[in-house]
Design a protein around this motif. Sequence first.
Motif, mmCIF file in Angstrom:
data_model
loop_
_atom_site.group_PDB
_atom_site.id
_atom_site.type_symbol
_atom_site.label_atom_id
_atom_site.label_comp_id
_atom_site.label_asym_id
_atom_site.label_seq_id
_atom_site.Cartn_x
_atom_site.Cartn_y
_atom_site.Cartn_z
ATOM 1 N N LYS A 1 -61.792 56.269 -40.058
ATOM 2 C CA LYS A 1 -60.554 55.920 -40.754
ATOM 3 C C LYS A 1 -60.815 54.824 -41.776
ATOM 4 N N ASP A 2 -61.644 53.854 -41.419
ATOM 5 C CA ASP A 2 -61.986 52.773 -42.347
ATOM 6 C C ASP A 2 -62.716 53.303 -43.580
ATOM 7 N N GLU A 3 -63.479 54.395 -43.403
ATOM 8 C CA GLU A 3 -64.193 55.006 -44.521
ATOM 9 C C GLU A 3 -63.307 55.972 -45.308
ATOM 10 N N GLY A 4 -62.068 56.116 -44.888
ATOM 11 C CA GLY A 4 -61.132 56.980 -45.600
ATOM 12 C C GLY A 4 -61.312 58.454 -45.315
ATOM 13 N N THR A 5 -61.848 58.769 -44.144
ATOM 14 C CA THR A 5 -62.070 60.169 -43.809
ATOM 15 C C THR A 5 -61.761 60.419 -42.343
ATOM 16 N N SER A 6 -62.097 61.589 -41.853
ATOM 17 C CA SER A 6 -61.872 61.957 -40.457
ATOM 18 C C SER A 6 -62.900 63.020 -40.089
#
Length: 313
Positions: free
Chosen positions: A247-252
């Motif tokens: 989530k911190d990396e902007g993904t899942s």
Amino acid sequence: MLLARAGINPTLIEQTGCRIHTDQVARLFRLVQTQLNDEFMGFTAQPCKYGIFQMFCELSDQCKTLGDLLEKMVLFYNLIIDSVKIQLHTNDNNITELQFHLMQPELDPEHFLAEWLLVTWHRFSSWYIAETIRLKGTCFSHEMPAHIKELRVMFPGNLSFKQARTSISFSHKYLTKSLVRTTRELNIFLANHPAEIMTIPGDKVSLESQIEREIMQSSSQKLIFPKIENLARLLNLKPLTLYRRLKDEGTSYQKIKDNIRRETAIDKLVKGKLSVEEVSEIVGFIEPRSFTRAFKNWTGLTPRNYCKYQLLK
């Protein structure tokens, strides 16, 4: 239609906060460059013909250090391109500055080319010495843009705007670094260009990259996606930690799986020339119809139409 050929669903562009994978962006840039026959993508009065960057790279095998490479690269581009002047200076404090001067900056109103040149030269240099070049600072001749947050990620370090030049600066010690890439590695780099410079130098340690490598290494004939709990165990993480870091990396995990499926499907359809049914099975769909729906959602085109448009390149 270039968006669809790059594997990007055109409808996603209108969605605020939509994240486009670097592989898709790299394909789009290459398509624009080849369609225009201009590596500067129409932002200068004089085009930089497609293939010039590759030609320089193929001539660079005589260079031994990064200093040699940059000096010859500056000379090479200044000899053949009048629309952008490039300079390389080292001051009394042993700080080297690589400067770019656009002769007609009004042709680059959003400053895309100016920022693209900085990214390209910084990351190509970092790639060639297999070491991230830590920037002392980055200067822009234009005012601070709305995408300042992205610039801080793209150019770690001090950012200065409304300066007399557009440039990056770094310690002169990097100029003595040896060029460690082999001819084979350079050929692979050029075949995938500009994909290699779409990620931040050193970004291969990102969790997303680790997961992609883990899945691709464990998959031979058919993609295998482990359960999130098993994946976390492979990465020596707790499942909740894995969720949080993604989530911190902007993904899942789902987005990563979709990216892998899309890129594998495009490769198998276009390069492998496999049938829709074969590719559907490889990327993990029970039936081709489900795969076709997913592929159209990813790219805006059905697999068969996508292949037809690739033939028009």
